[in-house]
Write an enzyme that holds these catalytic residues in place. Structure first.
Site, mmCIF file in Angstrom:
data_model
loop_
_atom_site.group_PDB
_atom_site.id
_atom_site.type_symbol
_atom_site.label_atom_id
_atom_site.label_comp_id
_atom_site.label_asym_id
_atom_site.label_seq_id
_atom_site.Cartn_x
_atom_site.Cartn_y
_atom_site.Cartn_z
ATOM 1 N N CYS A 29 39.894 54.208 -0.902
ATOM 2 C CA CYS A 29 38.746 53.384 -1.675
ATOM 3 C C CYS A 29 37.388 54.105 -1.330
ATOM 4 O O CYS A 29 36.740 54.229 -2.340
ATOM 5 C CB CYS A 29 38.673 52.051 -0.946
ATOM 6 N N CYS A 41 40.413 44.854 2.625
ATOM 7 C CA CYS A 41 39.695 43.706 1.937
ATOM 8 C C CYS A 41 40.506 42.866 0.954
ATOM 9 O O CYS A 41 40.171 41.599 0.989
ATOM 10 C CB CYS A 41 38.462 44.389 1.022
#
Length: 346
Positions: free
Chosen positions: A90, A185
């Site tokens: 990410c 997340c």
């Protein structure tokens, strides 16, 4: 006045980063990345900070790219028998890959984030270094950054502790989400943490097989090898005996091999290989003697890195380490400076 694009999450770190950058004389532009469907709370908090500080605020719809590059990669990696590191990916493709592009589109001079990491310059190159707050240090996740990217990035929190950042937020009455962010997340559903294996069960079909000891004795059944990582204890449920630890996975025969001793030699290794490498510093000469962290929060240990061919290296450890896991990142340090890193492949 120099313009800087700041990644804002609505949390205390990026909120204080906005204030610090303003005090340094930057014209701050706030960007909130809509990565998942449940972005409303974070965006609302980030917008409130922007309004309080008089910052222009831009929500960015990156959910499709995030799903393809991070969430799908996470599931596909387990299907392929490796344990992925979605945060490393990410940071490479989304937080810096996408935001540096947005920075250019907006005509900003720099990009800033709330990562706890430091940039230090010498006469030759830009060094990516551990944060002052070692407990919050995030340098492990950023080894894919390049010299060209580091020229465009500012990390305003690297010289602070988390305690100091919270105090600054309180003193300046900055609105922010009080809960700490998740390591992964997207393992959240309407604000509730989704257990790792439950998430995988919803995306990968069960494939039961045998659990065996290293001497070939069958002692139970597993529901899918993708549930297990080398050295893992949790989830190996064999009634009446144990605990057991995952030693290896035979994907061809769909067998999980386990051991009873957490210090069994089968769980340790003194060398491995890496690919998909990035070296931040151009001055590195191989073979290089340094330290390596084989997972986040793992204490870096002494090693030697030897090149094999383009992009592939052999890592020899001074002492055997437990649970060297394919798919995880090996990140190399010289003192507090990040040299680079790569994916463990054996």
């Amino acid at each position: 006045m120099k313009k800087i694009l700041l990644a804002m999450s609505g949390g205390v770190d990026s909120s204080v980063a906005a204030l610090l950058l303003q005090k340094q004389g930057f014209s701050v532009l706030g960007a909130y990345m809509r990565l998942k469907s449940d972005y409303a709370e974070g965006e609302r908090a980030a917008r409130l900070v922007a309004e309080k500080l008089g910052i222009k605020f831009y929500p960015l719809n990156i959910s499709q790219k995030f799903k393809q590059d991070v969430m799908d990669y996470f599931v596909d990696s387990y299907k392929d028998g490796i344990t992925p590191n979605p945060c490393v990916r990410c940071n490479k493709l989304i937080k810096f890959g996408e935001l540096l592009r947005v920075k250019e589109d907006m005509g900003a001079d720099y990009l800033a984030t709330g990562h706890y990491v430091q940039i230090k310059k010498d006469n030759k190159e830009i060094n990516l270094c551990r944060a002052v707050d070692r407990n919050k240090d995030q340098s492990y996740f950023l080894y894919n950054l390049t010299q060209d990217q580091l020229k465009q990035i500012i990390f305003p929190l690297g010289g602070y502790t988390k305690y100091e950042i919270k105090k600054i937020a309180e003193k300046n009455n900055l609105p922010n989400i009080k809960t700490e962010s998740q390591d992964v997340c997207f393992l959240l559903d309407e604000g509730k943490i989704v257990e790792h294996n439950e998430y995988l069960k919803n995306h990968i079909k069960a494939n039961p097989g045998q659990i065996m000891t290293l001497d070939g004795k069958t002692i139970g059944k597993h529901q899918g090898l993708y549930f297990y990582t080398r050295g893992q204890r949790k989830g190996i449920e064999i009634g009446g005996t144990g605990p057991y630890y995952a030693a290896s996975m035979d994907y061809a025969k769909n067998i999980l091999y386990v051991v009873k001793d957490p210090d069994d030699p089968a769980l340790f290794g003194n060398e491995f290989f890496i690919n998909n490498t990035n070296w931040i510093l151009n001055r590195i000469k191989f073979p290089v003697h340094c330290e390596v962290a084989i997972r986040y929060r793992h204490k870096a240990v002494a090693c030697v890195v030897e090149p094999i061919d383009s992009g592939n290296y052999k890592v020899i450890l001074k002492k055997p380490e437990r649970a060297i896991t394919p798919g995880q990142s090996a990140v190399f340090y010289a003192g507090d400076t990040v040299l680079g890193g790569g994916e463990i492949c054996v």
